[in-house]
Motif scaffolding. Structure first.
Motif, short mmCIF file in Angstrom:
data_model
loop_
_atom_site.label_atom_id
_atom_site.label_comp_id
_atom_site.label_asym_id
_atom_site.label_seq_id
_atom_site.Cartn_x
_atom_site.Cartn_y
_atom_site.Cartn_z
N ILE B 43 0.86 -1.19 0.00
CA ILE B 43 0.00 0.00 0.00
C ILE B 43 0.89 1.24 0.00
O ILE B 43 1.82 1.33 0.81
N MET B 44 0.64 2.16 -0.93
CA MET B 44 1.50 3.36 -1.00
C MET B 44 0.72 4.51 -1.61
O MET B 44 -0.33 4.29 -2.24
N PRO B 45 1.21 5.73 -1.48
CA PRO B 45 0.52 6.88 -2.07
C PRO B 45 0.46 6.77 -3.59
O PRO B 45 1.36 6.23 -4.22
N GLU B 46 -0.63 7.32 -4.15
CA GLU B 46 -0.83 7.28 -5.60
C GLU B 46 0.39 7.81 -6.34
O GLU B 46 0.72 7.35 -7.43
N GLU B 47 1.07 8.80 -5.76
CA GLU B 47 2.22 9.42 -6.43
C GLU B 47 3.28 8.38 -6.81
O GLU B 47 3.90 8.46 -7.86
N GLN B 48 3.50 7.40 -5.91
CA GLN B 48 4.46 6.32 -6.21
C GLN B 48 3.77 5.11 -6.86
O GLN B 48 4.42 4.31 -7.54
N ALA B 49 2.46 4.99 -6.63
CA ALA B 49 1.76 3.76 -7.02
C ALA B 49 1.73 3.55 -8.53
O ALA B 49 1.81 2.40 -9.00
N ASN B 50 1.60 4.61 -9.29
CA ASN B 50 1.53 4.43 -10.75
C ASN B 50 2.82 3.84 -11.28
O ASN B 50 2.80 2.96 -12.14
N GLY B 51 3.95 4.30 -10.74
CA GLY B 51 5.23 3.72 -11.12
C GLY B 51 5.37 2.30 -10.60
O GLY B 51 5.92 1.43 -11.29
N PHE B 52 4.86 2.05 -9.40
CA PHE B 52 4.99 0.71 -8.82
C PHE B 52 4.20 -0.32 -9.63
O PHE B 52 4.64 -1.46 -9.79
N LEU B 53 3.06 0.10 -10.17
CA LEU B 53 2.29 -0.82 -11.01
C LEU B 53 3.09 -1.20 -12.26
O LEU B 53 3.12 -2.38 -12.66
N LYS B 61 6.91 -12.33 -11.82
CA LYS B 61 7.12 -13.53 -10.99
C LYS B 61 7.16 -13.14 -9.50
O LYS B 61 6.47 -13.76 -8.71
N PRO B 62 7.95 -12.14 -9.09
CA PRO B 62 7.86 -11.76 -7.67
C PRO B 62 6.63 -10.92 -7.34
O PRO B 62 6.18 -10.91 -6.19
N CYS B 63 6.09 -10.20 -8.34
CA CYS B 63 5.00 -9.24 -8.08
C CYS B 63 3.80 -9.50 -8.98
O CYS B 63 3.43 -8.67 -9.82
N PRO B 64 3.13 -10.65 -8.81
CA PRO B 64 1.95 -10.95 -9.64
C PRO B 64 0.73 -10.19 -9.13
O PRO B 64 0.20 -10.50 -8.06
N VAL B 65 0.27 -9.22 -9.89
CA VAL B 65 -0.81 -8.33 -9.43
C VAL B 65 -2.16 -9.00 -9.63
O VAL B 65 -2.56 -9.29 -10.76
N LEU B 66 -2.85 -9.27 -8.54
CA LEU B 66 -4.21 -9.81 -8.62
C LEU B 66 -5.24 -8.69 -8.64
O LEU B 66 -6.31 -8.84 -9.24
N ALA B 67 -4.96 -7.59 -7.96
CA ALA B 67 -5.91 -6.48 -7.92
C ALA B 67 -5.19 -5.21 -7.49
O ALA B 67 -4.20 -5.26 -6.76
N VAL B 68 -5.70 -4.06 -7.99
CA VAL B 68 -5.22 -2.74 -7.56
C VAL B 68 -6.45 -1.93 -7.18
O VAL B 68 -7.42 -1.88 -7.93
N SER B 69 -6.41 -1.31 -6.02
CA SER B 69 -7.58 -0.53 -5.57
C SER B 69 -7.58 0.86 -6.19
O SER B 69 -6.56 1.33 -6.69
N ASP B 113 -6.27 9.31 2.05
CA ASP B 113 -7.15 9.27 0.89
C ASP B 113 -6.41 9.02 -0.42
O ASP B 113 -7.04 8.79 -1.45
N ASP B 114 -5.09 9.08 -0.39
CA ASP B 114 -4.32 8.87 -1.63
C ASP B 114 -3.67 7.48 -1.69
O ASP B 114 -2.89 7.20 -2.60
N LEU B 115 -4.00 6.61 -0.72
CA LEU B 115 -3.32 5.31 -0.68
C LEU B 115 -3.92 4.33 -1.70
O LEU B 115 -5.14 4.15 -1.77
N VAL B 116 -3.04 3.71 -2.46
CA VAL B 116 -3.43 2.69 -3.44
C VAL B 116 -2.93 1.33 -2.93
O VAL B 116 -1.79 1.22 -2.47
N THR B 117 -3.79 0.34 -3.00
CA THR B 117 -3.45 -1.00 -2.49
C THR B 117 -3.21 -1.96 -3.64
O THR B 117 -4.02 -2.06 -4.57
N PHE B 118 -2.09 -2.68 -3.56
CA PHE B 118 -1.77 -3.75 -4.50
C PHE B 118 -1.94 -5.08 -3.78
O PHE B 118 -1.35 -5.29 -2.72
N ALA B 119 -2.74 -5.96 -4.38
CA ALA B 119 -2.85 -7.34 -3.89
C ALA B 119 -2.03 -8.23 -4.81
O ALA B 119 -2.29 -8.31 -6.01
#
Lengths: 267, 267
Positions: B43-53, B61-69, B113-119
Motif C-alpha cells: 500500500i502506497m501513495p498514488e504518487e508512487q503507485a503508478n510507477g509501482f504498477l 514472478k515476484p510481483c503478480p498483481v491480482l488487484a489494484v484498488s 485518501d491517496d493510498l493505493v493498495t496492490f494485492a
C-alpha cells in the motif's frame, strides 16, 4: 554426421521412409522431417508380445506405447500410409537368445507371421520442442548422440519382464532445466517430464563421462544434469529377459511417422 | 503456532477477515480458509503507485498483481465482499523514509485518501496444491515460516523502482522437485514455476542456514533446494527505494480473499 546431409532432402515422413526402404538412407534420422513424430520400434513374437504390452502399460515413462500392430502385419495405419515396418527404418538390430546378434537395414528376410510391432514414443519429439522454445540441447550442439545410462531405478515387473530403467541425460543451467521440465511435461507420449535431476549417484550412475549408450557430452560447473526415461530401456529389458528372438531399431535410427508432433502434445 | 489453533475455527475467508478486524486474530494466516487465495498487500501513495504498477508488470514472478484498488478505497470488490483493507489483515508493517517503522494490527489511524493498495499473489496457494498432490513442504512439516533469501537476481527497473529478487526456498528430493515445477507452473498468479534450483551460490545465496527472512529448515543430502520468486520482494524494493510512506502486511499474515484457488490455476 551423414544424417545432416540428408535432412534438407527428406522433408516429409514418407520421403524418409522411402529412402530407408530403398537403402539410400542407412544413418540416423535426427533432424529429418521436422515436426513429425519419430518412434522407437520393438518387435517380438506374439507369444512374448502380450506380456510385453502389459509391461509397457506398467512402465509408461520409458515405454510409452503409441501403436501396436496386429501379429505379422508390416503396416500400421495409426503410424502412416505407405509404411513398411520391415524396411522403412534405416537400421535394425536383431536379438537372439537375449543377446545382440546383428545389424540389418532390411528385416524382410527374418520377418515372421507372428511378429508384433510396438511403436514407442521417442525423445526427438520433445527435443524439437525444447529447441523451438530456445532451450539449447547439448548433444545436438556438439553433434553427438544423446548420452544414455543404465540406472538403479527399478521398473514395475509385468508380463514376465523386469529390469531397471535406462535414462537419457541433457545438462542445463537451472532456469533452462525448469523450462525443460515444463516443456517435456507437455509430451507424456514421448517420455514426458524428467525422472531425475541433480546428483547422478542417487540413481546409480557412477560416471556421467562414461555413458552405457550414446556419447558423452560436456557438462559445465553451473549446469544440472537432467534425466529422462529412455526408449532404449526395452532393448535392455529384452536382453535381460533372454528373449529368443526380437528386432528393434538401432538407437537414433527411428521410424518416422505421419503423426504431427502437435498431435502428441498435451497443450 | 497460534495460527494453528485458529485454523479449525476460521473456515471461510470472511471468518478470517472478521477475526482480524475485531483483533481476535493477530497471528499468521497459514492454513486458514484452505482453498481460498491469500494475498500479499503493498500500500502506497498514488504518487508512487503508478510507477509501482509498472514495476510489477515488468516483474510478474515476484510481483503478480491480482488487484489494484482505487486511491483511498478500503474495499476491493475483486478480492471479496465485506472486506476492509485497513483492518482485515492480522498484522501490518509501516515503512517511513525507506525504513521499517512499526507493526500495527489496524491501519485505520494512518490511512490516507491517496493510498493505493496492490494485492499480489502468495505462495500459500501453490503450497496447498503441493500438499494436495502428495508433495511434502518442509517448513510446514517443521512448523516454521518458509525461509526467504535476498539474491543477486536483478529485477527489471521500471516506474522508479529497482532491486534484486527475494526468493523462498523449499527442499525436495529430485522426483518431488520435478513434480513441484509442474504443479507450480499451474499458478502463474501466485509466483508460478521456480526461478532456480540447485546451487544457491549461483543466485548469490551464501548460506541456506541463514535466511534473510523467515526460518531456516533442514535440507537432507539427497535433496535439492528449489527457489521461487517471493512476495517479500516488493517490501525489500520499497525499503531500497527510500519510499516516504508505505504499508504492507507482515510476512505470513496475509489478506484472505474470497477467490477460490481453483480460479487462479491455469489447468
Amino acid at each position: 554426421m551423414a544424417s545432416m546431409d540428408h535432412s534438407q532432402t527428406f522433408v516429409t515422413p514418407r520421403d524418409v521412409r522411402l529412402a530407408a526402404r530403398s537403402g539410400a538412407l542407412v544413418g540416423s534420422t535426427a533432424g529429418m522431417a521436422n515436426g513429425f513424430v519419430q518412434v522407437n520400434l520393438v518387435i517380438m513374437p506374439e507369444e512374448q508380445a502380450n506380456g510385453f504390452l502389459r509391461f509397457c502399460q506398467a512402465n509408461p515413462k520409458p515405454c510409452p506405447v503409441l501403436a501396436v500392430s496386429e501379429p505379422g502385419a508390416r503396416h500400421c495405419d495409426l503410424l502412416g500410409e505407405d509404411l513398411d515396418i520391415a524396411r522403412d527404418v534405416p537400421s535394425y538390430r536383431i536379438y537372439r537368445d537375449g543377446e545382440f546378434d546383428s545389424t540389418l537395414t532390411d528385416v524382410s528376410a527374418v520377418w515372421r507371421d507372428d511378429l508384433v510391432t510396438f511403436a514407442l514414443g521417442c525423445s526427438f519429439s520433445f527435443e524439437h520442442a525444447l529447441l523451438q522454445n530456445g532451450v539449447p540441447v547439448r548433444h545436438i550442439e556438439e553433434g553427438r548422440n544423446v548420452p544414455m545410462y543404465k540406472t538403479s531405478i527399478p521398473l514395475r515387473r509385468a508380463g514376465g519382464f523386469s529390469g531397471n530403467m535406462v535414462v537419457s541425460m541433457r545438462p542445463f543451467r537451472a532456469a533452462a532445466a525448469i523450462r525443460a521440465v515444463q516443456i517435456t511435461t507437455r509430451f507424456p507420449q514421448t517420455h514426458g517430464a524428467p525422472v531425475h535431476l541433480g546428483d547422478p549417484s542417487l540413481i546409480g550412475i557412477k560416471n556421467l563421462g562414461s555413458p552405457d549408450y550414446g556419447d558423452a557430452v560436456s557438462v559445465a560447473p553451473d549446469e544440472i544434469p537432467v534425466f529422462w526415461a529412455c526408449g532404449v530401456t526395452p532393448q535392455q529389458v529384452l536382453m535381460d529377459s533372454g528373449i529368443g528372438f526380437a528386432i528393434t531399431h538401432t538407437p537414433g535410427h527411428m521410424l518416422v511417422t505421419d503423426i504431427p508432433e502437435s498431435q502428441v502434445a498435451l497443450l
